[in-house]
Enzyme design. Structure first.
Site, short mmCIF file in Angstrom:
data_model
loop_
_atom_site.label_atom_id
_atom_site.label_comp_id
_atom_site.label_asym_id
_atom_site.label_seq_id
_atom_site.Cartn_x
_atom_site.Cartn_y
_atom_site.Cartn_z
N ASP A 53 0.68 -1.27 0.06
CA ASP A 53 -0.01 -0.05 0.03
C ASP A 53 1.07 1.28 -0.08
O ASP A 53 2.04 1.34 0.82
CB ASP A 53 -0.80 0.00 1.22
CG ASP A 53 -1.68 1.39 1.47
OD1 ASP A 53 -2.42 1.48 0.58
OD2 ASP A 53 -1.57 1.98 2.23
N GLU A 67 0.81 -0.81 -5.02
CA GLU A 67 0.03 0.13 -5.20
C GLU A 67 0.59 1.53 -5.11
O GLU A 67 1.02 2.13 -4.42
CB GLU A 67 -1.23 0.02 -4.03
CG GLU A 67 -2.41 0.92 -4.41
CD GLU A 67 -2.33 2.28 -3.28
OE1 GLU A 67 -3.07 3.30 -3.94
OE2 GLU A 67 -1.43 2.60 -2.66
N ARG A 96 -15.37 8.64 -0.41
CA ARG A 96 -15.17 7.28 -1.13
C ARG A 96 -15.93 6.28 -0.59
O ARG A 96 -16.32 5.08 -1.17
CB ARG A 96 -13.62 6.93 -0.76
CG ARG A 96 -12.67 7.72 -1.35
CD ARG A 96 -11.14 7.26 -1.12
NE ARG A 96 -10.89 7.53 0.32
CZ ARG A 96 -9.94 7.28 0.93
NH1 ARG A 96 -8.74 6.70 0.39
NH2 ARG A 96 -9.53 7.44 2.34
C1 GLC Z 1 -3.65 3.69 -0.64
C2 GLC Z 1 -5.25 3.29 -0.11
C3 GLC Z 1 -5.86 4.40 0.34
C4 GLC Z 1 -5.38 5.18 1.65
C5 GLC Z 1 -4.07 5.37 1.50
C6 GLC Z 1 -3.40 5.43 2.72
O1 GLC Z 1 -3.60 4.70 -1.54
O2 GLC Z 1 -5.61 2.56 -1.23
O3 GLC Z 1 -7.43 3.74 0.53
O4 GLC Z 1 -6.11 6.13 1.95
O5 GLC Z 1 -3.28 4.15 0.85
O6 GLC Z 1 -3.01 4.14 3.36
C1 GLC Z 2 -3.12 7.22 -2.23
C2 GLC Z 2 -3.54 6.74 -3.28
C3 GLC Z 2 -4.21 7.45 -4.11
C4 GLC Z 2 -5.36 7.73 -3.53
C5 GLC Z 2 -5.27 8.40 -2.01
C6 GLC Z 2 -6.44 8.19 -1.27
O1 GLC Z 2 -2.35 8.40 -2.42
O2 GLC Z 2 -2.17 6.37 -3.93
O3 GLC Z 2 -4.90 7.07 -5.26
O4 GLC Z 2 -6.36 8.87 -4.13
O5 GLC Z 2 -4.36 7.59 -1.44
O6 GLC Z 2 -7.32 8.17 -1.70
#
Ligand code: GLC
Ligand code: GLC
Length: 643
Positions: free
Chosen positions: A282, A324, A516
């Site tokens: 993540d 990710e 979200r």
């Molecule tokens: C990733 C997750 C997102 C979260 C962020 C912080 O982007 O997909 O949902 O808010 O990380 O952990």
């Molecule tokens: C992280 C993810 C991005 C998302 C955000 C929270 O930055 O990489 O996709 O928009 O978390 O939503």
């Protein structure tokens, strides 16, 4: 030239493995020899020579213990995966992502949902964060308080192991998040730091005053400008500013500290030994900080991944990594291993760019920008696979570069503004019902929340059969694109039955500020029950998707080691995706508009087709008198020559 494993590493491994048979011992040795250089090289990039040397031996010991303690059934899985290293690339791989409680109540309920997943063709199940998390708002579980226990309302570690066992027995791999960038402010490390324990204070980035935070913030973008502005949070007990990229209660850990690496290597093997098969790394882009940069995707991020990956390959090689990294298209590829990181980091990464381009094509009914953007990306390593998707649990950010936009005569800023207007339904004539997420007044950035069905216009057309059918066709077309790309298509739970935005999204405590949740509804049993009824919206959408998944599984051409290319644009409404497999050519034609569109028949032989049939309809296709194939509104054709 082979690099020798240092004596100290060999002897700590001996010690850990003394109870194992000679054969098992040998397997470990061979893996250690194969992957030690990756550990050594990664550590050398991250730490001082003395720290790197000491940590190297500790990591080998850790890997040996994890290997020794690994369930024999999982060791067998290690073997199977090593015999089929391309398992993630198979056209029969289909992903599904869901919150456990919203999909199955709790972990014990997951087995009961297996027949449903199998019916759809799912082989890869991502259960959203389910490790222990803080009370109240916890960013959907991305604020972990204990990596070794399960959220009590979902069950416990025994339940998790049981889930992995029942999934494995049905050919489904379990995917879990590994939140590497931060822990909850309530995590034990953070608690101890607050109590004044300096060892743990050094697990975080803490600054006594604003000097350095201000200097960093000069170049840091804001992730949550709306509900968590700034990237640092003052903590009374610490008497310091702690780095918090995301929310104020998500503390970034300090990867420049070798102890942090050791902790996470241990967590990787721990989760692997519970039977988890894919770890979703993540927000890994944010792991390394460098003054004067945006602190995203620094080279050290890849060195960290390389070390963790090598430890896993030694101890539990069945496990794969998924990155990710939701970053600009030109930065995305690094997470699959570019240059000297090739083959050493994650084997999966989200194709954020393709996702954004699909929404852009549908809104503009024009493929030219997307063709430009996709062509501008270098080819991903052939042993990797993209995660292709239309929606996930997060918002959509318009990752479209100014350069790509300019190359097709568009203004990047204006186009991103248009997309936000379109998908929030503010643009005249737009049927989309999205919500604006994290409006940032400094750059006018507006991200979008909403379910697939609500964004694509199915919700708005619910009571207008003609518009409804068109929107459902658009969805089928979009799904046919992600299913024909090289990688694993990932379905966001509920989208398979066209779930609409959840009007009650703000009702749960802690959710009210984070829209979200509008696309994270509980899987609705009524919609699921309608999935075979093709007079219903859920039925039409589910049947379309299931048919696409079955067609995909039957096409060896779609193996992810076969690159995907986009063809030249003859008609701006038609996207052409080509794959060249030893069995023959594959050409996907996608009409992203609500009108009829032509594709010149003389193109087919250029791509290697002679007498194409459309696998999706089962019929041969024939050009009209004008020398064109004609595609119906939102038609998707998957052309191959009969074998
Ligand atoms: C990733 C997750 C997102 C979260 C962020 C912080 O982007 O997909 O949902 O808010 O990380 O952990
Ligand atoms: C992280 C993810 C991005 C998302 C955000 C929270 O930055 O990489 O996709 O928009 O978390 O939503």
């Amino acid at each position: 030239m082979s690099i020798r494993v240092p004596e100290v590493c060999r002897s700590v491994a001996e010690e850990a493995l003394s109870t194992l048979s000679a054969e098992l011992h040998e397997v470990f040795d061979v893996r250690l020899q194969r992957w030690w250089p990756d550990i050594r090289e990664g550590l050398a990039q991250l730490y001082s020579p003395a720290d790197a040397q000491e940590l190297g031996a500790r990591l080998v010991y850790l890997a040996a213990c994890a290997y020794r303690d690994r369930d024999p059934e999982l060791r067998r899985l290690d073997l199977i995966r090593q015999l089929e290293p391309d398992w993630l690339q198979s056209p029969s791989m289909i992903g599904y992502a869901a919150y456990t409680e919203r999909f199955a109540g709790n972990l014990a309920g997951v087995a009961g949902q297996l027949p449903y997943l199998k019916e759809l063709g799912v082989t890869y199940l991502h259960l959203m964060p389910l490790l222990a998390t803080r009370e109240g708002d916890n960013d959907g579980g991305y604020a972990v308080t204990d990596y070794r226990s399960i959220r009590p309302d979902l069950g416990d570690m025994d339940d998790l192991r049981e889930v992995t066992r029942s999934l494995r027995a049905q050919g489904v791999s379990l995917v879990l998040d590994l939140v590497l960038n931060h822990v909850a402010a309530e995590h034990e490390w953070a608690r101890k730091a607050r109590e004044g324990n300096t060892r743990y204070r050094e697990y975080f980035h803490v600054f006594p005053d604003r000097t350095l935070p201000d200097a960093y913030e000069a170049t840091l973008p804001e992730v949550f400008p709306d509900f968590a502005p700034g990237s640092f949070t003052w903590d009374e007990e610490l008497q310091g500013w702690v780095w918090t990229t995301f929310n104020s209660w998500q503390w970034d850990v300090n990867w420049a500290n070798p102890e942090v690496m050791f902790e996470y290597a241990d967590i990787v093997t721990f989760l692997a030994n519970q039977g988890v098969e894919v770890l979703r790394l993540d927000a890994l882009a944010f792991m390394w900080k460098r003054m004067g940069t945006d602190c995203q995707g620094q080279p050290e991020v890849h060195a960290i991944t390389q070390v963790l990956r090598a430890v896993a390959r030694i101890a539990c090689p069945a496990v794969a990594f998924k990155a990710e990294a939701i970053v600009a298209p030109e930065k995305l590829l690094a997470y699959l291993g570019q240059g000297r990181f090739e083959g050493k980091v994650s084997e999966l990464a989200y194709h954020n760019s393709l996702m954004v381009q699909i929404w852009s094509m549908l809104a503009t009914q024009d493929v030219r920008l997307s063709v430009q953007a996709i062509r501008a990306m270098p080819v991903a390593p052939l042993n990797s696979a993209w995660i292709t998707y239309l929606r996930c649990h997060d918002d959509i950010g318009w990752a479209i570069s100014n350069e790509d936009a300019a190359a097709v005569g568009l203004d990047g800023y204006a186009h991103r503004t248009f997309l936000s207007d379109w998908y929030s339904g503010q643009f005249p004539g737009s049927p989309a019902r999205g919500l604006t997420f994290q409006y940032n007044p400094t750059n006018n950035d507006r991200r979008i929340s909403g379910t697939t069905a609500s964004l694509i216009g199915i919700e708005a057309a619910e009571h207008d059969p003609a518009a409804r059918d068109l929107a459902i066709r658009a969805l089928r077309c979009a799904n046919a694109i992600i299913l024909s790309w090289r990688g694993i298509p990932l379905i966001w739970s509920g989208d398979e039955v066209a779930t609409f935005n959840d009007p009650g999204w703000a009702a749960e405590p802690g959710h009210e500020d984070d829209n979200r949740w509008v696309h994270r509804a509980r899987l609705d049993p009524d919609r699921v029950a309608q999935r075979h009824d093709v007079s219903s919206i859920p039925g039409l959408v589910f049947q379309d998707l299931q048919a696409l998944i079955q067609a995909r599984a039957s096409l060896p051409h779609l193996h992810a080691a076969t690159p995907s290319w986009v063809g030249d644009v003859d008609d701006p409404g038609v996207l052409v995706v080509t794959r060249r497999h030893p069995l023959g050519a594959f050409v996907g034609l996608f009409n992203v508009t609500p009108g009829w569109r032509p594709w010149p028949a003389w193109r087919a032989p250029q791509y290697g087709l002679t007498a194409p049939i459309d696998v999706l309809s089962g019929d041969a296709v024939h050009p009209g008198d004008d020398g064109n194939y004609w595609l119906a509104p939102y038609a998707a054709w998957w052309l191959v020559d009969p074998v």
